[in-house]
Design an enzyme around this catalytic site. Structure first.
Site, PDB file in Angstrom:
ATOM      1  N   ASP A   1      -5.156 -13.582  -3.876  1.00 32.26           N
ATOM      2  CA  ASP A   1      -4.601 -13.551  -2.524  1.00 32.26           C
ATOM      3  C   ASP A   1      -4.815 -14.911  -1.878  1.00 32.26           C
ATOM      4  OD1 ASP A   1      -3.747 -10.979  -2.687  1.00 32.26           O
ATOM      5  OD2 ASP A   1      -5.349 -10.106  -1.474  1.00 32.26           O
TER       6      ASP A   1
ATOM      7  N   ASP B   1       2.302   1.859   3.389  1.00 35.63           N
ATOM      8  CA  ASP B   1       3.291   0.895   3.887  1.00 35.63           C
ATOM      9  C   ASP B   1       4.703   1.390   3.608  1.00 35.63           C
ATOM     10  OD1 ASP B   1       1.167  -0.816   4.489  1.00 35.63           O
ATOM     11  OD2 ASP B   1       1.337  -1.890   2.587  1.00 35.63           O
TER      12      ASP B   1
ATOM     13  N   HIS C   1     -11.817 -14.335   2.186  1.00 39.13           N
ATOM     14  CA  HIS C   1     -12.950 -13.442   1.974  1.00 39.13           C
ATOM     15  C   HIS C   1     -14.167 -14.185   1.437  1.00 39.13           C
ATOM     16  CE1 HIS C   1     -10.222  -9.606   1.653  1.00 39.13           C
ATOM     17  NE2 HIS C   1     -10.136 -10.222   2.819  1.00 39.13           N
TER      18      HIS C   1
ATOM     19  N   HIS D   1       0.864  -1.170   0.000  1.00 37.34           N
ATOM     20  CA  HIS D   1       0.000   0.000   0.000  1.00 37.34           C
ATOM     21  C   HIS D   1       0.910   1.231   0.000  1.00 37.34           C
ATOM     22  CE1 HIS D   1      -2.440  -3.075   2.169  1.00 37.34           C
ATOM     23  NE2 HIS D   1      -3.463  -2.516   1.551  1.00 37.34           N
TER      24      HIS D   1
ATOM     25  N   GLU E   1      -9.730 -13.371  -2.636  1.00 37.05           N
ATOM     26  CA  GLU E   1      -8.935 -13.837  -1.499  1.00 37.05           C
ATOM     27  C   GLU E   1      -9.634 -15.035  -0.875  1.00 37.05           C
ATOM     28  OE1 GLU E   1      -7.715 -12.226   2.893  1.00 37.05           O
ATOM     29  OE2 GLU E   1      -7.226 -10.939   1.188  1.00 37.05           O
TER      30      GLU E   1
ATOM     31  N   GLU F   1     -10.933  -6.249  -5.276  1.00 38.87           N
ATOM     32  CA  GLU F   1     -10.860  -7.300  -4.251  1.00 38.87           C
ATOM     33  C   GLU F   1     -12.157  -7.325  -3.441  1.00 38.87           C
ATOM     34  OE1 GLU F   1      -8.309  -8.358  -0.227  1.00 38.87           O
ATOM     35  OE2 GLU F   1      -7.316  -7.335  -1.884  1.00 38.87           O
TER      36      GLU F   1
END
EC number: 5.3.1.5
Length: 394
Positions: free
Chosen positions: A244, A57, A219, A54, A216, A180
């Site tokens: 992911d 980050d 998820h 990100h 993901e 996502e």
């Protein structure tokens, strides 16, 4: 047989994964923060292919331009020294209190800021060679049904993605977006909670070819859905732009476990990715256990890659893995390839008496799914891979 990962395996990790400090809603951090440069170096030593991030980050929120350039310079030097790549990047539009919403905020200025913050990091992502830009709408939703008109919210989200697509096109970036999906958390009711929701939304965008999904494991399972089915539909639609990998123990909060969870389902995920010819990175979005020190952090990252390689093998190397593969299989299903078409068009189908008038319903009802010999024409297309599973033993 060696299960030592190499860059050719295309394993990637986010800075936020191994860098997770163990902070949760009920407790403070159990580990200090990790320097992104150290993360790049250690992952390279373990055999990883790349690292993702990100914007916050790499460049803490509020960094000055000078500080930002310094962070980027150090990061780029680490990439060059190790040969690590940046296949994907994304934007943090969920941590700072300004992001009570983001692309769907009722406040126009917040929506504009969210898009501009994303554009700034898209420039960096393209500069570092990223081919995919992930968008997770964690703050897009509501806790009260009367707080927001969902139709208006979807219009706002469409506007934001259309602007981003226009920007990428105007800049000539070789970059695609991967939405996502995630249900239940952190908003009570999140927009685009599943792969199916995201795929339907993409078709309404001005440049749908630029958009795919980043499913993901955890998820989809948070919604009680079958993850292999979700990625299979994304593959079928030509929209699996990124993935992911992690683990989840049923319908609960987002655990982001490593691959130690649900190994049986992992067999099907790995087999599907490999047999479908998926060429993107195998990205681990997981949290090292809160109980671990940094030795445990790197051991868990290494374990994610090793477990994938074990599950990738056509013949499992150990009895426990064989049991997992047998339990994951559907023993009565002998084929994973599509059968021949129903007919050569509608006219031929209506003229085919075996399709209805002469069809033996009772004989078909008594027939099991395993058929020998194989029906004429029901074979795999040339070069099509199939799932090979050891027979079940009692």
């Amino acid at each position: 047989m060696s299960f030592q990962p190499t860059p050719e395996d295309k394993f990637t990790f986010g800075l936020w994964t191994v860098g997770w400090q163990g902070r949760d809603p009920f407790g403070d951090a159990t580990r200090p923060g990790l320097d992104p440069v150290e993360t790049v170096q250690r992952l390279a030593e373990l055999g990883a292919y790349g690292v993702t991030f990100h914007d916050d980050d790499l460049n803490p929120f509020g960094s000055s331009d000078t500080e930002r350039e310094s962070h980027i310079k150090r990061f780029r030097q680490a990439l060059d020294a190790t040969g690590m790549t940046v296949p994907m990047a994304t934007t943090n539009l969920f941590t700072h209190p300004v992001f009570k919403d983001r692309f769907t905020a009722n406040d126009r200025d917040v929506r504009a800021y969210a898009v501009r913050k994303t554009i700034r990091n898209i420039d960096l992502a393209a500069e570092l060679g990223a081919k995919t830009y992930v968008a997770w709408g964690g703050r897009e939703g509501a806790e009260s049904g009367g707080a927001k008109d969902v139709r208006d919210a979807l219009d706002r989200m469409k506007e934001a993605f259309d602007l981003l697509g226009e920007y990428v096109t105007a800049q000539g970036y070789d970059l695609r977006f991967a939405i996502e999906p995630k249900p239940n958390e952190p908003r009570g009711d999140i927009l685009l909670p599943t792969v199916g929701h995201a795929l339907a939304f993409i078709e309404r965008l001005e440049r749908p070819e630029l958009y795919g999904v980043n499913p993901e494991v955890g998820h989809e399972q948070m919604a009680g859905l079958n993850f292999p089915h979700g990625i299979a539909q994304a593959l079928w639609a030509g929209k699996l732009f990124h993935i992911d990998l992690n683990g989840q123990s049923g319908i609960k909060y987002d655990q982001d476990c490593g691959s130690r969870r649900r190994p049986a389902g992992g067999v099907l995920v790995v087999d599907l990715l490999e047999s479908a010819g998926y060429e993107g990175p195998r990205h681990f979005d997981f949290k090292p256990p809160r109980t671990e020190d940094f030795d445990g952090v790197w051991a868990s990252a290494e374990g994610c890659m090793r477990n994938y390689l074990i599950l990738k093998q056509p013949r499992p190397p150990s009895a426990p893995t064989r049991r997992c593969r047998r339990r994951a299989s559907a023993p009565r299903v002998w084929t994973s390839w599509p059968s021949r078409p129903l007919a050569d068009g509608l006219e031929a189908l209506l003229a085919d008496r075996t399709a209805f008038e002469d069809f033996d319903v009772e004989a078909a009802a008594a027939r099991g799914m395993v058929r020998t010999p194989r029906p004429a024409g029901d074979g795999p297309p040339a070069g099509r891979a199939r799932l090979t599973v050891a027979p079940r033993k009692r």
